[in-house]
Enzyme design. Structure first.
Site, PDB file in Angstrom:
ATOM      1  N   SER A   1     -10.141  -0.202   6.963  1.00 12.01           N
ATOM      2  CA  SER A   1      -9.459  -0.138   5.659  1.00 12.01           C
ATOM      3  C   SER A   1      -8.853  -1.442   5.188  1.00 12.01           C
ATOM      4  CB  SER A   1      -8.374   0.945   5.691  1.00 12.01           C
ATOM      5  OG  SER A   1      -8.955   2.219   5.741  1.00 12.01           O
TER       6      SER A   1
ATOM      7  N   SER B   1      -9.525   1.881   2.776  1.00 10.58           N
ATOM      8  CA  SER B   1      -8.599   2.581   1.901  1.00 10.58           C
ATOM      9  C   SER B   1      -7.519   1.689   1.297  1.00 10.58           C
ATOM     10  CB  SER B   1      -7.922   3.711   2.673  1.00 10.58           C
ATOM     11  OG  SER B   1      -7.082   3.194   3.704  1.00 10.58           O
TER      12      SER B   1
ATOM     13  N   LYS C   1       0.862  -1.181   0.000  1.00 12.44           N
ATOM     14  CA  LYS C   1       0.000   0.000   0.000  1.00 12.44           C
ATOM     15  C   LYS C   1       0.897   1.229   0.000  1.00 12.44           C
ATOM     16  CE  LYS C   1      -3.909   1.938   2.646  1.00 12.44           C
ATOM     17  NZ  LYS C   1      -4.816   1.697   3.793  1.00 12.44           N
TER      18      LYS C   1
END
Length: 598
Positions: free
Chosen positions: A313, A289, A217
Site C-alpha cells: 500500500s 491503499s 492517511k
C-alpha cells in the site's frame, strides 16, 4: 451457487464446519466421577446445531481434506461436545467482546533469534546545500522538496503560514479532480502554522519538519477530527486522541493540513467518496491503499504525507504517482492509534517527493511506543554525503528479463554499476509465497469480525470478489491448522532472506514483483521506492481484478507516466537504503518533473 451449496450454508451458518451459531445450550446432568479424575476433551455439554456426516463431506471441499465415512460419523457424533464450545466466545451464551486495541498474544519479530540488525549507532547527516532563492511563484514553492522548504523556513525566507495557505489553496483547487482529501483540517493547520512562525521567530527551531504542511492517511487517529478508514460504516467516527505518529509530527512542529484518502479499510483506491485518481493520468486510479498520500504528494498539495502498508500500500501508489515511498522495517514506527488491518504486518511510513525527505520524516516518527507491543527501539544511520561504491546490490537475473520489469528497471541496474556499486546475482527457492496471505486474510477478518457478523460490510462501496467483504467472509472458512503451518512457513522464508542478505547489502527489484511484495512484507524488511524514469502505457492500470463488463480506458497514442524501482534493505538498515537511493536519484535526474496541469 448450487442447491447443495446453498443448503449447506443454510444448515451450517457462518463458521468452518458450521458449528455453534446458536446461542442456547442444553445442560446435561454431569456424570458422577471419582475424586481426582482429570477433565477430558469431548465431554462438555452439547451446544449448537446438529451436525451430520454430510456436513463434514461438504466442508472438506473448502479445506481440501478428505475423511473416510467412518471418520465423518465419529467426528459428527462428537462435534457438539468437543468443538462447538470453542465458538462460545463469539456465539454465546458467554460472549466476550474484543476491543480493537487488543492485539494477539503471539507476535512477529522481524529479527530472527541469535541475530542482530541495524546500525551500531544513531547518526543523521542531512544535506547542507544552499536551497537557493525562494521561487517567485507559489507552484514552484509547492513542488519543492522538504529539504528546500525547511531551509527556507529556517532562514526565514518563507513563513509556515504562507506555505500552509499555498497548500490549502491547492488542496481545495485540485481535490475535485483527484478526490484525495477526506477531511481538510484548515483551522488546525492555520493555528499550527501561526505557532510555528512564532516559535521560529523566537529562536525555537524544532528541526527540519518545523512549519512543514503534511497530510495523514485517514487511518491515523486525530483528536476531535474524523478518522474514517475510507469506509462508510466509520464515516462519522471521531477519535479522542492522536495516533502516536501524529503526536510525534506535532512535536516536530509539522502542520497537518488534510486527512487523505485510502481505499476502504486499506484496500486499493476506492473509498466512500469515490476513486482517488493519478495526477499523471487522470483516467486511472492512483493505486492504493495509500491512494490519497500518493496523489496529494505527487500533485504538490502537501509537503509530505504518511501512508501505511500491509501488502503493497505504500509501494503501489508510489509507483503509480511517481513519488518516493519508504516502508520501514516492521516494528520501527509505532502504530498506536492507527487502524489495525493485520497486527503482524501493518507498517507506517513516509511518502515524499525525494529520498532525503523520506529519511527526514522517518527520523521524526521512529521509536517504540508502549501501546504498540510490536514496536521496538532502533537506530538510524544516514549520511546524505555517504559514499556508495562499496555496496553490494543483489538482483534476480530472471526477474529483470520478464514482466513486470521494464527497460527502466534494466537501465537502473546499469546505473548501479556506473555508480561503482557491485551487482550480485541472487536467487531464492520457487516456493508458493502467496500461501503466506492466509495469515493476512485471517488477521484482517479477525480485526473486522464485528463488521462482518453485523452485516455492515454491505455498506462498503466495492462488493467484487477481490474486495474485503468477500475476503472477510471467506476467511471464516480457513483452517486453523493451515494458519499455524503458514506461520511456520513464514519463519522458513525469513531464514531464506537472512541467507540472501549475507551475500548483499541491499536488493534492487522490479517494484511490483508479487513474490518480493509478499516476502518482504511478511519478513518485515524495509523498502524504498523511487522514480527512476518514464514508460508509456496504452491502457489505464488498476489494482482491481479485470472486469470484462467494465473495460479500462485505452490511449492512442500511449501516455507517458513515471516508473520506479524498489530497493530492499537489511532489517533496520534504512540508512543504507537512503544513501543508495539518494545516489541513484541524483543519477536518474528525473525527480523534478511534474504531472502536467498541476
Amino acid at each position: 451457487m448450487s442447491k447443495s451449496r446453498r443448503d449447506f450454508l443454510a444448515r451450517t451458518s457462518f463458521g468452518v464446519l458450521g458449528a455453534a451459531t446458536a446461542c442456547s445450550s442444553k445442560k446435561q446432568k454431569a456424570t458422577e466421577l471419582p475424586p481426582g479424575t482429570p477433565p477430558a476433551f469431548g465431554t462438555a455439554p452439547p451446544v449448537g446445531p446438529d451436525v451430520s456426516p454430510s456436513t463434514f463431506a461438504e466442508a472438506e471441499k473448502l479445506v481440501q481434506v478428505e475423511l473416510r465415512l467412518a471418520d465423518r460419523v465419529l467426528a459428527a457424533g462428537n462435534w457438539r461436545n468437543s468443538m462447538a464450545a470453542l465458538y462460545e466466545r463469539r456465539t454465546g451464551p458467554r460472549k466476550v467482546a474484543l476491543p480493537p486495541a487488543t492485539a494477539p498474544w503471539s507476535q512477529w519479530h522481524a529479527v530472527l533469534p541469535g541475530q542482530t540488525a541495524g546500525p551500531e549507532h544513531d547518526r543523521f547527516v542531512r544535506s547542507r546545500i544552499d536551497p537557493g532563492p525562494l521561487p517567485e511563484n507559489d507552484q514552484d514553492i509547492a513542488f519543492s522538496p522538504v529539504t528546500r522548504l525547511s531551509n527556507w523556513i529556517e532562514q526565514r525566507k518563507l513563513t509556515s503560514q504562507r506555505l500552509t495557505q499555498i497548500y490549502l489553496e491547492r488542496l481545495e483547487r485540485f481535490n475535485p479532480n483527484l478526490r484525495c482529501v477526506i477531511t481538510l483540517t484548515r483551522e488546525l493547520a492555520l493555528a499550527q502554522a501561526r505557532k510555528a512562525d512564532e516559535e521560529i521567530a523566537a529562536g525555537k527551531y524544532r528541526g527540519p519538519l518545523h512549519g512543514i504542511p503534511w497530510g495523514a492517511k485517514d487511518l491515523l487517529d486525530t483528536a476531535g477530527i474524523p478518522t474514517t478508514y475510507g469506509a462508510e460504516p466509520y464515516r462519522n467516527r471521531v477519535p479522542s486522541e492522536d495516533a502516536a505518529v501524529v503526536k510525534r509530527l506535532h512535536d516536530a512542529g509539522a502542520v497537518l493540513v488534510a486527512k487523505l484518502s485510502l481505499g476502504a479499510l486499506a484496500l486499493n483506491d476506492i473509498w466512500f467518496g469515490g476513486q482517488t485518481m493519478n495526477p499523471w493520468l487522470l483516467e486511472e486510479g492512483s493505486s492504493g491503499s495509500s491512494a490519497g498520500p500518493g496523489a496529494a504528494t505527487a500533485a504538490g498539495l502537501v509537503g509530505f504525507a504518511v501512508g501505511s502498508e500491509t501488502g503493497g500500500s505504500i509501494i503501489g501508489p508510489s509507483m503509480r504517482c511517481g513519488v518516493t515511498g519508504l516502508r520501514p522495517t516492521y516494528g520501527r514506527v509505532p502504530r498506536t492509534g492507527a487502524m489495525t488491518l493485520c497486527w503482524s504486518l501493518d507498517k507506517l511510513g513516509p511518502m515524499t517527493r525525494s529520498v532525503e525527505d523520506a529519511l527526514l520524516v522517518l527520523e521524526a516518527i521512529s521509536g517504540p511506543d508502549a501501546s504498540d507491543l510490536a514496536s521496538v527501539s532502533s537506530r538510524l544511520d544516514f549520511d546524505s554525503g555517504a559514499k556508495v561504491q562499496d555496496l553490494r546490490v543483489g538482483y534476480f537475473p530472471g526477474w529483470m528479463k520478464e514482466d513486470p520489469a521494464t527497460d527502466v528497471d534494466r537501465a537502473a541496474l546499469e546505473t548501479v554499476r556506473k555508480l561503482g556499486m557491485t551487482t550480485v546475482e541472487v536467487s531464492i527457492p520457487g516456493w508458493p509465497y502467496d500461501s503466506l496471505n492466509l495469515i493476512l486474510f485471517a488477521e484482517a477478518a479477525a480485526a473486522f469480525e464485528e463488521l462482518t457478523l453485523s452485516g455492515r460490510l454491505d455498506e462498503l462501496k466495492v462488493q467484487v470478489p477481490d474486495a474485503w467483504p468477500n475476503s472477510f467472509r471467506q476467511a471464516r472458512f480457513l483452517s486453523a491448522v493451515d494458519f499455524v503451518q503458514a506461520d511456520r512457513f513464514r519463519r522458513q522464508v525469513a531464514e531464506e532472506m537472512a541467507r540472501v542478505f549475507t551475500q548483499v547489502d541491499l536488493l534492487l527489484v522490479p517494484s511490483l514483483r508479487d513474490e518480493m511484495l509478499v516476502i518482504t512484507n511478511f519478513t518485515g524488511h524495509p523498502s524504498l521506492t523511487l522514480r527512476a524514469g518514464f514508460v508509456e502505457v496504452a491502457e489505464a492500470r488498476s489494482d482491481w481484478a479485470p472486469d470484462p463488463k467494465s473495460p479500462l480506458p485505452r490511449f492512442s497514442p500511449p501516455r507517458r507516466v513515471p516508473h520506479g524501482i524498489t530497493l530492499i534493505g537489511k532489517l533496520f538498515d534504512e540508512g543504507v537504503l537512503g544513501s543508495a537511493g539518494l545516489a541513484l536519484e541524483r543519477a536518474f535526474d528525473v525527480v523534478n518533473q511534474r504531472p502536467p496541469g498541476f
